[in-house]
Design an enzyme around this catalytic site. Sequence first.
Site, PDB file in Angstrom:
ATOM      1  CG  ASP A  12      -2.142   0.897   1.006  1.00 19.68           C
ATOM      2  OD1 ASP A  12      -2.083   1.771   0.115  1.00 19.68           O
ATOM      3  OD2 ASP A  12      -3.141   0.748   1.730  1.00 19.68           O
TER       4      ASP A  12
HETATM    5  C1  BGC Z   1      -5.054   3.211   0.286  1.00 21.22           C
HETATM    6  C2  BGC Z   1      -5.122   2.252  -0.880  1.00 21.22           C
HETATM    7  C3  BGC Z   1      -5.032   3.022  -2.163  1.00 21.22           C
HETATM    8  C4  BGC Z   1      -3.718   3.794  -2.175  1.00 21.22           C
HETATM    9  C5  BGC Z   1      -3.500   4.613  -3.435  1.00 21.22           C
HETATM   10  C6  BGC Z   1      -3.860   4.126   0.193  1.00 21.22           C
HETATM   11  O1  BGC Z   1      -3.983   5.170   1.095  1.00 21.22           O
HETATM   12  O2  BGC Z   1      -5.061   2.492   1.488  1.00 21.22           O
HETATM   13  O3  BGC Z   1      -6.303   1.499  -0.836  1.00 21.22           O
HETATM   14  O4  BGC Z   1      -5.149   2.183  -3.266  1.00 21.22           O
HETATM   15  O5  BGC Z   1      -3.724   4.681  -1.078  1.00 21.22           O
HETATM   16  O6  BGC Z   1      -4.349   5.695  -3.486  1.00 21.22           O
END
Ligand code: BGC
Length: 925
Positions: free
Chosen positions: A700
Amino acid sequence: MKFTMDWAEYAAKAREMAAEGCVLLRNERKTLPIRPDDTVSVFGRIQLHYYKSGTGSGGRVNAPYVVNIVDGLENGGTKLNRRLLDVYTAWVKEHPFDLGVGWANEPFSQEEMPLDRALVEEAAAESDVALVILGRSSGEDRDAESVPGSWFLSEREKEMLSLVTEYFPRTAVVLNTGSIMDMSWVESTNPGAVLYVWQGGQEGGNAAADVLTGRVNPSGKLSDTIARSIEDYPSAKDFGSGERNFYTEDIYVGYRYFETFAKDKVLYPFGFGLSYTEFSAECTEFAWDNDSISIKAKASNIGETAGKTVVQAYFAAPQGALGKPARQLVSFAKTKLLLPGESETVTLRFPFSAMASYDDSGLSGHKSAWVLEAGDYALYLGQDVRSAVFCGLVSVPETRVTEQLEEALSPVLPFRRIRPGKDGEIADEAVPVRSYDLAERILCRRPEGVPCTGDRGFRFKDVKEGRVTMEDFLAQLTDEELIPITRGEGMCSPKVTPGIAGSFGGVTKELQAYGIPVAGCSDGPSGIRMDCGTMAYSLPNGTLMACSFNAPLETELYDFEGRELRINHIDSLLGPGINIHRHPLNGRNFEYFSEDPYLTGVMAGAQLAGMHHYDVTGTIKHFAANSQEKRRHFCDSVISERALREIYLKAFEMCVKDYGARLIMSSYNPVNGLWTAGSYDLNTTILRNQWGFAGMVMTDWWARMNDEGGEGSAQNTTAMVRAQNDVFMVAGDAASNSMSDNTAEGLSGGRITRGELLRNAANVCRVLCGLACSFFAEGGEDEAVEAGRPETSRGTVYEQPQTAVRPLEVGGEGQKLDISGLHTEADSLNRYRLVMPGIGAYILRMELASSLGELSQSTVTVKMNGTMIGSFTISGTGGESTVRDAKLMAFGSIENYADFYFAQSGIEVRSIEVLKDELPSFMRG
Ligand code: BGC
C-alpha cells in the site's frame, strides 16, 4: 485489441447493479412501491445530494454527474410535492454541503433541516407517501463512530422521523449509506418501509427510484448481520484499539457468531431482504458422492409481481474437536426475473472441501491441515441464514484431511479465543502460538540466484513471445539495474496516465532499454480515480454489489470498467477491496463486500473476470486483515491461524485459485507482529508456496515493513524484498531512490540475495506480460477504440469554484503569481494568463504545505494551455513547506494560460514563482 464503448449502456448497467443491491428490510401497510398516481413528499436534505460513495482513495472518482434521489424520481415521472422540495432546496442553498477540509475530514453526515409540524401536516394533506432520506459517510482514515450522526440517528433525524411517521402511515425510510447503521429506531418509530440503497455511484438516484417505484422489484440481500446494538458485535471490545487488536472472536464473525451464540440479538439476519412479491425455495434433489454435493433447488414466485430471489445454501459441520459455527454459507444462486407463478430450478454444487475447517491446534489429530471432522454435515437451504431449512445430511465416517499444509503466519503473542462450549454456550480456549523458527525458514529457503550475464541482446518482447526464458532475460541485469524494479512510482507519475496513483515495471531508462514496459494503476474500487480531473464513471460500492448476490451482473459491469480502464491506458484498478466487514464501524466497509468470506470471494472474482476481458486487471487489497482505519499504519492485528485461513485470507485465496488474480496489494497494518509487506509467511509461504500465486504483490502507498521484533519503517525494503512483496509503492523517483530505501544495503550486507531480487523481478515481469501497458506503447500500438468521453448531461454536475483569470507579465527572474484568494477547495480551478517575453523554458515552482495526516493524499494539477504539465500529490507535511516544479515551454509572446486544479482541499499554497529554465538541448543553438 478492438472494442466499442457505449457510455449510455455502461450507465444503464451501473444503474441495473445499483438497483439489484438495494435491500428492502420492511414493507408494511403497502407503503412501497410508490404507485403511479401517488404524490410523494420527500424529507431529508440528502434527497438533494446523493452519496455516490464513501471518502478517501475509494471515493475520488471525478464522476461526470451524480443522479440524486429526487432527480431519479422525477426522471421516472413520479409526482413530487414541489412545495416541500422548494423548501428543502432553499434551505440547502443556505446550508451547503460540508465537505470538511481535505482528506478524511468530511463529516459523517450533514446538518439536517429542522422540520416544523405545520410543514409536515401540510405535506401529508397533499401527498400519499413520504420518503425520509438519510445519508451517512465514512471512509479511508475515518472509521464511523457510535455517536449520533454516524452509527446512530442525530436528534434532528429522530425528530424528522417521528414527525413524518406521525402524519404518514406510508413512510419509507431510504438509507444512502456505505454500510449498515443502527436500526433500533425501526421498532420505535414504526415506519411503513425501510430500504437500504447504499452508495450506488453516479446512477444511484435513478436506481433508488427504480426500486421505490417498483420498476425494479428489490432483490438485494444483506451481506452483513444487523444486530440490535453495536455492542452485540463480537469484535466490539477489541475494535478500534490503537496498538494491538486481538481477534478474540476468532472465526465467529458476523452471522457465524450470531447464529451460534446470540440468535436473539439479531434484528435482520445475513442474507435477508424482502421483495414486492414472495418466493418459496425448496430442495428438489440432494445428491452427493465422495467429492462433492449437489443441491437442486426450486425457487417459485408465489406472489403477484415479477421478481428475483437468492437461493442460499448453508452447512452446519459437526462440532468435533475444533468447534464450528452453527451455519456457514457454502453456495448461492440468484434466479432470473420470475413472473408470478413461475419457477426456476437452480443447481448449487460444491466440493466437500468447502466445508472443511483449518486445524491450527492439532486437536483433530491433523495440525496445520484443512480437515473434515468425522460426523454429520447438515445442509440448509433458504432465502436467508435464519430461515434456511434442513435439506440433507452427509456423513463423514472418519476425519478426512482435504489439504495438508504447513503452519504459517500464526500468532506469537498468547491470547484466548471464543469457541462453542459443551452446551452451545460461549467457552474459550488458548490460541495456538507459533511453533517454528521463522528466521530459519526464510534463511534456508532463500534463492541465491544466477550471476549477471550482462546484456546478451534479449529483450522483454522475447520473453513475452516465448523466445527467451524469464530467467535468461533477467540474468542480464546487474544488481543496480534490478533494484529499481522493486520501486513503483507515484503518485501522478508522468510515466503513465495523468492523475493516477502509481506505476510499476520499467520505471527507469535502464529497465526500459531492455524493453520492460511501465504499467499504470489507479484507485478503485468503484470507478477510476484520476486526480487531475479526468472524468470516469462512478460505480456502486462494494457493500451494494455484495448485496446483489449477482456475480454474473457484476462481471458484465466490470467488463465495461475494463474497457474504461483500457480507454484511459490504465492497466489495473486498485480494487476490489476484499477485507472482511469484521465490525460495522470500519470506515472502509463501503469499499469492501461483506462479513462473509465466501460471498466476498465470489463477488471479487466476478469483478476480476470482467476486467480480464481487456488485458487489464484488478489489484485485490488489502492483504490482509485491514479491519479498521484507526492507526491503520500501526495497529497490529493479532489473529489465530485458523481465523486467518477461514475468514481473513479466504477471499484472497479464492481470487488467486479460482479467478486468476495477478496483482495484490498488501495492507498497512502488521499481522501477528509483522507488517504485512515484510511478512514472509503471508507473501511467500501461504500466497506463493501454498496457493500457487504467480503474480505480483505491491505495498500500500508508503507502507512500512519490519524485521521481526523491530519497528516498522517505509525504508526497510530489505524486509519487503525478502518477504516477496515485490514492489514498494510509491517512490517519487525510482532511479534516484528518492524514498531512501535500504534494498542496496540489504544486498551488500548479505541480508538479501540477488536470487531474491531476480525472483521478485520475475513476478513483476510475468504480470507485465499479461497487461496491455498501453500508455507505454509507442506509435499507437494500442488499438483500443477511443470511444468518446463519458456523457455528462444526465444528472447534477456540481459547480466548480473558479477564480477570475489573472494576468502576469513575465519579465525578470523569479516573479510571483498573485495567490491571494486562490481557490484550493475540492474540485476548484484557478487560471492565470502569462505573457511570456519570448520563446523559452520556464518552471512554475510551487511552495506547498498540508496539515493533514501522513497518509493523506492531496493533489494539485497544473495545465498549460489545456495540456497537463504536472500533477502533484502531497501528504501531510507537518506544516513544513515542500516544493514542486512544473516545467513548461513558452513560444513567443503569445498568451499562455496556466491552470491550477485542486482535486480535493487540504493543500496550502504558499507561493508560486515563475523561473527561467534551461532550454532543452535540441533548442539550444
Ligand atoms: C489506500 C489504498 C489506495 C492507495 C493509493 C492508500 O492510502 O489504502 O487502498 O489504493 O492509497 O491511493
